[in-house]
Scaffold this active site. Structure first.
Site, PDB file in Angstrom:
ATOM      1  N   TYR A  23       0.791  -1.229   0.000  1.00  0.00           N
ATOM      2  CA  TYR A  23       0.000   0.000   0.000  1.00  0.00           C
ATOM      3  C   TYR A  23       0.826   1.282   0.000  1.00  0.00           C
ATOM      4  O   TYR A  23       0.281   2.372  -0.105  1.00  0.00           O
ATOM      5  CB  TYR A  23      -0.976  -0.005   1.178  1.00  0.00           C
ATOM      6  CG  TYR A  23      -2.217  -0.810   0.879  1.00  0.00           C
ATOM      7  CD1 TYR A  23      -3.088  -0.428  -0.141  1.00  0.00           C
ATOM      8  CD2 TYR A  23      -2.523  -1.953   1.608  1.00  0.00           C
ATOM      9  CE1 TYR A  23      -4.220  -1.166  -0.430  1.00  0.00           C
ATOM     10  CE2 TYR A  23      -3.661  -2.708   1.336  1.00  0.00           C
ATOM     11  CZ  TYR A  23      -4.505  -2.297   0.308  1.00  0.00           C
ATOM     12  OH  TYR A  23      -5.624  -3.033   0.018  1.00  0.00           O
ATOM     13  N   GLU A  80      -7.162 -28.402  10.672  1.00  0.00           N
ATOM     14  CA  GLU A  80      -7.141 -27.769   9.346  1.00  0.00           C
ATOM     15  C   GLU A  80      -8.068 -26.564   9.253  1.00  0.00           C
ATOM     16  O   GLU A  80      -7.664 -25.478   8.858  1.00  0.00           O
ATOM     17  CB  GLU A  80      -7.521 -28.789   8.265  1.00  0.00           C
ATOM     18  CG  GLU A  80      -7.625 -28.171   6.873  1.00  0.00           C
ATOM     19  CD  GLU A  80      -8.286 -29.088   5.848  1.00  0.00           C
ATOM     20  OE1 GLU A  80      -8.587 -28.599   4.740  1.00  0.00           O
ATOM     21  OE2 GLU A  80      -8.520 -30.274   6.151  1.00  0.00           O
ATOM     22  N   ASP A  86      -9.284 -32.861   6.684  1.00  0.00           N
ATOM     23  CA  ASP A  86     -10.277 -33.589   5.902  1.00  0.00           C
ATOM     24  C   ASP A  86      -9.608 -34.755   5.177  1.00  0.00           C
ATOM     25  O   ASP A  86      -8.428 -34.684   4.810  1.00  0.00           O
ATOM     26  CB  ASP A  86     -10.923 -32.670   4.862  1.00  0.00           C
ATOM     27  CG  ASP A  86     -11.893 -31.678   5.478  1.00  0.00           C
ATOM     28  OD1 ASP A  86     -12.396 -31.947   6.584  1.00  0.00           O
ATOM     29  OD2 ASP A  86     -12.147 -30.629   4.844  1.00  0.00           O
TER      30      ASP A  86
END
Length: 358
Positions: free
Chosen positions: A100, A186, A239
């Site tokens: 920025y 996760e 997962d």
């Protein structure tokens, strides 16, 4: 003791304690794992460190007088000058701060990220040494206290909310814990559910961390710091899909894009606690709770199976082959078909008590 124990009886942790002894014995042997159940292509694998850059790798020259690379050269000089000012003034900035300062010049955040990685790799120093900090997105909860660089005392004891991972991991000090294990979760949704189920207190003493998906640098640095400081077992809960396995591999072995910082980021002692593809059949998870692998999933899985570290993880390979053969994947939430709190009440306690990790 730093914390009043509230969890199960000491006998619950017998298998965990034996696992920790095996990890410590491996460290005494020179850091190699005990048997367990800047250039994107210039990496090699070592089981005690993870992915590393090779000593002789292909390099790329960027010249100020070349039309193809003049702009990149100018941007590197621009960021180098900003780094010089930060170091001279002993101040710090995030990559977002740098972007920025002149967003029109840089175009997008990825340009800044890649240049900072290139500079860090070129100079063979960490981003922290360049006085550039990463924005943290991870969370931590459980049996841990520490003091931040500015003197702030932080207590991560589990409650309804977790503590944000600090943006300056190297600056934290006086870490105190009695934790028997660290659990990397996760997804934020699973992490929050475990908090709601009071998991940290029920299985106290322990520490939970989430990187909310693909982990940011600070979350990885914190996991590494906890391992280096306490040498307690570290487990992952992801997962049962290629994306979850990829995330676990980043924590354990690192990524090629950050291979030049592998020694500061990887924890090869990490073990896969769940969700294992073999668990789906063992627990009779119904087919309507499973999801077919997409073509992209299959390509990702094939890619992971070809990686060098999978050759020293036969139990991991077997689990991935089960997934490939079934052509199905599952989210951790698939366990809710058994009961809403099955994950925290039955699945994780049994895994931890009886050594259900690989």
């Amino acid at each position: 003791m730093a914390f009043a124990p509230m969890g199960p009886e000491a006998s619950f942790f017998e298998v965990l304690d034996r696992h920790r002894e095996s990890l410590l014995a491996a460290l005494r042997r020179g850091g190699r794992e005990p048997p367990s159940g800047g250039s994107r292509l210039a990496s090699r694998f070592e089981d005690s460190v993870g992915l590393q850059m090779v000593s002789h790798c292909t390099t790329r020259k960027i010249k100020s007088d070349s039309p193809k690379s003049a702009q990149k050269f100018a941007l590197i000089l621009k960021i180098l000058s900003m780094i010089y000012k930060l170091v001279q003034s002993n101040t710090y900035a995030t990559k977002r701060d740098i972007y920025y300062t002149d967003s029109q010049l840089f175009g997008n955040q990825t340009v800044v990220d890649n240049i900072i990685n290139d500079i860090s790799c070129m100079l063979k120093v960490s981003r922290r040494s360049l006085h550039i900090l990463s924005t943290s997105k991870g969370l931590i909860a459980g049996n841990l206290r520490y003091i931040e660089e500015d003197g702030t005392k932080v207590n991560c004891t589990c409650g309804a909310t977790a503590v944000a991972v600090p943006s300056n991991i190297q600056g934290i000090r006086n870490l105190v814990t009695d934790a028997k294990f660290v659990l990397i979760v996760e997804k934020d949704a699973t992490f929050q559910r475990l908090l709601d189920d009071n998991f940290c207190n029920k299985l106290s003493p322990c520490i939970m961390i989430t990187g909310k998906g693909v982990p940011d640098l600070n979350t990885r640095l914190l996991v590494k710091k906890l391992w280096d400081t306490f040498h307690v077992p570290v487990f992952t809960l992801v997962d049962a899909d290629p994306h979850g396995i990829e995330i676990m591999c980043i924590y354990k072995y690192g990524s090629m894009s950050m291979s030049f910082e592998a020694h500061h980021l990887t924890v090869p002692a990490i073990r896969w606690l769940g969700l294992l593809p073999s668990d789906l059949k063992r627990l009779n998870v119904p087919k309507d709770s499973l999801i077919p692998l997409t073509k992209r999933d299959q390509m990702k899985l094939d890619s992971i199976l070809r990686r060098p570290y999978v050759t020293c993880q036969p139990f991991w390979r077997k689990e991935m082959e089960i997934m490939a053969d079934s052509k199905m994947k599952a989210e951790i939430q698939a366990l809710t078909f058994l009961s809403s709190d099955y994950l925290s009440r039955v699945y994780l306690p049994n895994k931890l008590k009886f050594g259900g990790w690989i």
